[in-house]
Design a protein around this motif. Structure first.
Motif, short mmCIF file in Angstrom:
data_model
loop_
_atom_site.label_atom_id
_atom_site.label_comp_id
_atom_site.label_asym_id
_atom_site.label_seq_id
_atom_site.Cartn_x
_atom_site.Cartn_y
_atom_site.Cartn_z
N GLY A 12 0.78 -1.23 0.00
CA GLY A 12 0.00 0.00 0.00
C GLY A 12 0.81 1.28 0.00
N TRP A 13 2.09 1.18 0.25
CA TRP A 13 2.97 2.35 0.34
C TRP A 13 3.85 2.47 -0.89
N THR A 14 4.19 3.69 -1.24
CA THR A 14 5.15 3.96 -2.31
C THR A 14 6.05 5.09 -1.82
N SER A 15 7.15 5.31 -2.48
CA SER A 15 8.08 6.36 -2.06
C SER A 15 8.30 7.35 -3.19
N SER A 16 8.45 8.61 -2.82
CA SER A 16 8.75 9.65 -3.81
C SER A 16 10.25 9.74 -4.06
N GLY A 17 11.03 8.91 -3.41
CA GLY A 17 12.47 8.86 -3.61
C GLY A 17 13.09 7.84 -2.69
N LEU A 34 8.28 1.26 8.52
CA LEU A 34 8.81 1.47 7.17
C LEU A 34 10.16 2.17 7.25
N LEU A 35 11.09 1.74 6.43
CA LEU A 35 12.37 2.40 6.30
C LEU A 35 12.47 2.92 4.88
N ASN A 36 12.69 4.22 4.73
CA ASN A 36 12.85 4.83 3.41
C ASN A 36 14.32 5.24 3.28
N ALA A 37 15.12 4.37 2.67
CA ALA A 37 16.56 4.59 2.54
C ALA A 37 16.90 5.15 1.16
N HIS A 47 4.38 7.43 1.07
CA HIS A 47 3.06 8.05 0.98
C HIS A 47 2.06 7.10 0.33
N GLN A 48 0.79 7.48 0.46
CA GLN A 48 -0.31 6.77 -0.18
C GLN A 48 -1.25 7.80 -0.78
N ASN A 49 -1.87 7.46 -1.88
CA ASN A 49 -2.91 8.31 -2.47
C ASN A 49 -4.25 7.84 -1.90
N VAL A 50 -4.87 8.67 -1.08
CA VAL A 50 -6.15 8.32 -0.45
C VAL A 50 -7.30 9.13 -1.03
N THR A 51 -7.07 9.82 -2.14
CA THR A 51 -8.07 10.71 -2.73
C THR A 51 -9.42 10.03 -2.92
N ALA A 52 -9.44 8.82 -3.40
CA ALA A 52 -10.71 8.13 -3.68
C ALA A 52 -11.49 7.81 -2.41
N ARG A 53 -10.85 7.87 -1.27
CA ARG A 53 -11.52 7.55 0.00
C ARG A 53 -12.02 8.77 0.75
N LEU A 54 -11.80 9.95 0.19
CA LEU A 54 -12.18 11.19 0.86
C LEU A 54 -13.44 11.78 0.22
N THR A 55 -14.20 12.51 1.03
CA THR A 55 -15.42 13.16 0.56
C THR A 55 -15.22 14.66 0.60
N ASN A 56 -15.53 15.32 -0.50
CA ASN A 56 -15.40 16.77 -0.60
C ASN A 56 -16.23 17.46 0.48
N GLY A 57 -15.62 18.43 1.16
CA GLY A 57 -16.32 19.19 2.19
C GLY A 57 -16.21 18.64 3.60
N LYS A 58 -15.74 17.42 3.77
CA LYS A 58 -15.59 16.83 5.10
C LYS A 58 -14.19 17.12 5.63
#
Length: 89
Positions: A12-17, A34-37, A47-58
């Motif tokens: 579920g996790w990815t790294s930007s570097g 998690l170790l990000n070396a 990080h994770q992209n959780v955009t699809a799990r969020l509701t606008n305005g909450k």
């Protein structure tokens, strides 16, 4: 969030570097972390992209292994073009 406790390794996790690995020598309330070396900049990290799990305005409250908490209001804005992401505010 997927695997918020990190007990399922890097699922579920990815790294930007750098490279993500599952560590067992340091943990907070479980048996893994998690170790990000190999990051080349301070802003890079897991990080994770959780955009699809969020509701606008909450508003959502999140926390990490530290004692700090953050309340995050969610506002969705249309992307100005398919190639350009909106600028964070």
């Amino acid at each position: 969030m997927t695997n918020g406790t990190m007990e399922d390794g890097t699922t579920g996790w990815t790294s930007s570097g750098g490279t993500l690995t599952s560590a067992t020598n340091v943990a907070h309330g479980g048996s893994r972390s998690l170790l990000n070396a190999g990051r080349t900049s301070a802003w890079q990290g897991p990080h994770q992209n959780v955009t699809a799990r969020l509701t606008n305005g909450k508003s959502y409250t999140t926390s990490s292994g530290s004692a700090r908490r953050a309340k995050l209001p969610v506002r969705r804005r249309p992307c100005p073009s398919p190639r350009t992401a909106p600028t964070p505010q």
